[in-house]
Design an enzyme around this catalytic site. Structure first.
Site, PDB file in Angstrom:
ATOM      1  N   GLY A  38       0.793  -1.218   0.000  1.00  0.00           N
ATOM      2  CA  GLY A  38       0.000   0.000   0.000  1.00  0.00           C
ATOM      3  C   GLY A  38       0.828   1.272   0.000  1.00  0.00           C
ATOM      4  O   GLY A  38       0.519   2.223  -0.717  1.00  0.00           O
ATOM      5  N   ASP A 127       5.134  -3.491   6.998  1.00  0.00           N
ATOM      6  CA  ASP A 127       3.987  -3.475   7.903  1.00  0.00           C
ATOM      7  C   ASP A 127       4.267  -4.240   9.196  1.00  0.00           C
ATOM      8  O   ASP A 127       3.338  -4.670   9.856  1.00  0.00           O
ATOM      9  CB  ASP A 127       2.750  -4.047   7.199  1.00  0.00           C
ATOM     10  CG  ASP A 127       2.971  -5.487   6.749  1.00  0.00           C
ATOM     11  OD1 ASP A 127       4.072  -6.015   6.972  1.00  0.00           O
ATOM     12  OD2 ASP A 127       2.044  -6.077   6.181  1.00  0.00           O
ATOM     13  N   ASN A 128       5.541  -4.433   9.547  1.00  0.00           N
ATOM     14  CA  ASN A 128       5.802  -5.126  10.812  1.00  0.00           C
ATOM     15  C   ASN A 128       7.024  -4.539  11.504  1.00  0.00           C
ATOM     16  O   ASN A 128       7.965  -4.054  10.858  1.00  0.00           O
ATOM     17  CB  ASN A 128       5.956  -6.629  10.588  1.00  0.00           C
ATOM     18  CG  ASN A 128       7.224  -6.965   9.847  1.00  0.00           C
ATOM     19  OD1 ASN A 128       8.280  -7.126  10.451  1.00  0.00           O
ATOM     20  ND2 ASN A 128       7.133  -7.048   8.522  1.00  0.00           N
ATOM     21  N   CYS A 170      16.584   8.242  15.942  1.00  0.00           N
ATOM     22  CA  CYS A 170      16.365   7.145  14.993  1.00  0.00           C
ATOM     23  C   CYS A 170      15.006   6.514  15.303  1.00  0.00           C
ATOM     24  O   CYS A 170      14.342   6.901  16.267  1.00  0.00           O
ATOM     25  CB  CYS A 170      17.497   6.113  15.059  1.00  0.00           C
ATOM     26  SG  CYS A 170      17.404   4.961  16.446  1.00  0.00           S
ATOM     27  N   CYS A 186      -3.201  -5.277   8.320  1.00  0.00           N
ATOM     28  CA  CYS A 186      -4.358  -4.821   7.551  1.00  0.00           C
ATOM     29  C   CYS A 186      -5.360  -5.955   7.377  1.00  0.00           C
ATOM     30  O   CYS A 186      -6.566  -5.732   7.269  1.00  0.00           O
ATOM     31  CB  CYS A 186      -3.923  -4.346   6.170  1.00  0.00           C
ATOM     32  SG  CYS A 186      -2.877  -2.902   6.217  1.00  0.00           S
TER      33      CYS A 186
END
Ligand SMILES: [Zn+2]
Length: 251
Positions: A38, A127-128, A170, A186
């Site tokens: 995405g 996404d992790n 960071c 998601c």
């Protein structure tokens, strides 16, 4: 630049802050995009259209029908194909003059280190948290600017982590590695389609600015988007002197 390139990039060249000099920096630049979903779709598509000379896409997933609601680099006919390869095709159609490398793999720590070493800017479109921290460690170790984005449900966030400054935080200063964050995928939580476009496009904007050294980046700031109310919140993020990733090299 040849005549075709002067035309293709003319709307950039017209900008005082970019001009021919800035565009040539983009043409000579190498971007690493981790994740072709995405966020990675719009981010990589804008990097390609803007003329970033070499784009490396890393993703070990294949295109699924459920991705197409928001992962705009992919198409219905490419369901089942590797995402990195599908995105490479899209980027090539937008701009055949650039080099796009598609890596259909899940990069481990050593591999990430090697890939980050060859990049001028890194875009975290994963996404992790495990991968996010591994990407951050590589960027800090190698002194490479990192543009980090995330979206879930109706919420988005974006920041830049730039270890070149020596004073900026960071990713681990903000989200400590030992803290237990739940990975909310998601697949279980849902995601409002255009928000990945909003955040992914902003990641491209920050990456292009970093590559051309124009404007002020989001380093030291975290932008959070509430997509339901369409409100942005900007918070300052300080470096953590005790951060195990970047703290040791604090001046
Ligand atoms: Zn840190």
């Amino acid at each position: 630049m040849n005549d075709q390139q002067l035309l293709r990039y003319s709307r950039h060249i017209l900008l005082d802050q970019i001009g021919i000099e800035g565009q040539q920096k983009l043409l000579a630049a190498r971007a690493l995009v981790i994740g072709a979903g995405g966020l990675g779709s719009p981010a990589a598509m804008y990097l390609a259209s803007a003329g970033v000379g070499q784009i490396t896409l890393v993703d070990n997933d294949t295109v699924d029908l459920t991705n197409l609601q928001r992962q705009i680099a992919h198409t219905t006919e490419r369901v089942g194909q590797p995402k990195a390869e599908s995105a490479r095709q899209t980027l090539g159609q937008i701009n055949p003059e650039i080099s796009v490398i598609a890596l259909n793999e899940r990069a481990d720590e050593a591999r990430l280190h090697a890939l980050v070493a060859e990049a001028d800017v890194v875009l975290d479109c994963t996404d992790n948290f495990a991968t996010r921290h591994a990407v951050n460690r590589a960027c800090v170790a190698l002194g490479k600017p990192l543009v980090s984005g995330a979206v879930i449900r109706f919420d988005g966030q974006i920041s830049v982590f730039d270890p070149r400054s020596g004073t900026q935080p960071c990713y681990s200063c903000l989200f400590p590695q030992d803290q237990k964050f739940e990975d909310v995928a998601c697949s279980t939580m849902g995601v409002f389609a255009p928000l990945v476009g909003v955040v992914g496009a902003m990641q491209a904007a920050e990456a292009l600015k970093l590559l051309m050294d124009v404007g002020t980046s989001l380093a030291g700031r975290l932008l959070m988007l509430d997509g339901l109310y369409m409100e942005w919140t900007s918070i300052g993020v300080a470096r953590n002197g005790d951060c195990p990733v970047c703290g040791g090299c604090a001046a």
